[in-house]
Motif scaffolding. Sequence first.
Motif: not given
Length: 160
Positions: A4-8
Amino acid sequence: MTTDPQLIAWLDQEDAHVARMIREHRFAVTYVWGEGPDEPAFGYTTGLFGLGHPELVMVGLGQDSTHHDLNRAAGLVVDGRDLVPGERLTWPGWAGSLVVETLPNPGEILFGANRFYRRPDEHSVPAFQLAWPHRDGTFPWDAGYPCGPDCQPRPGTWRA
């Protein structure tokens, strides 16, 4: 592993913040809001393991109290003290105290510290849980300790 790009992106920012705090103060404090009786609110340090000492954990207190007490106790370690299980920590001008206990399940709690040190949870950094007295002055092992909504979980009986 997450994709998940937001979590990363959030984890990258959190990693940078923790690293900056450790560079400036030798440790950082993380507070985690609880999800219920089996997952209570708690705080822990990251950085003491790099000084050759177990990390410190407090469970069941509010954010301000947790940060204050962990900062005081971790400050002792930064100043060269090795805390040991069973030790009672006190400070001048403070009527309370904290008792150092071994935390047997740090891999279920110290996710951020293990991420910082790149250790898998099954090989977690070690930790001590700091027990605090109930407002009546009793500790969880004392007779008459009031175990209700203000009851702090014992080491090994809770997880994040």
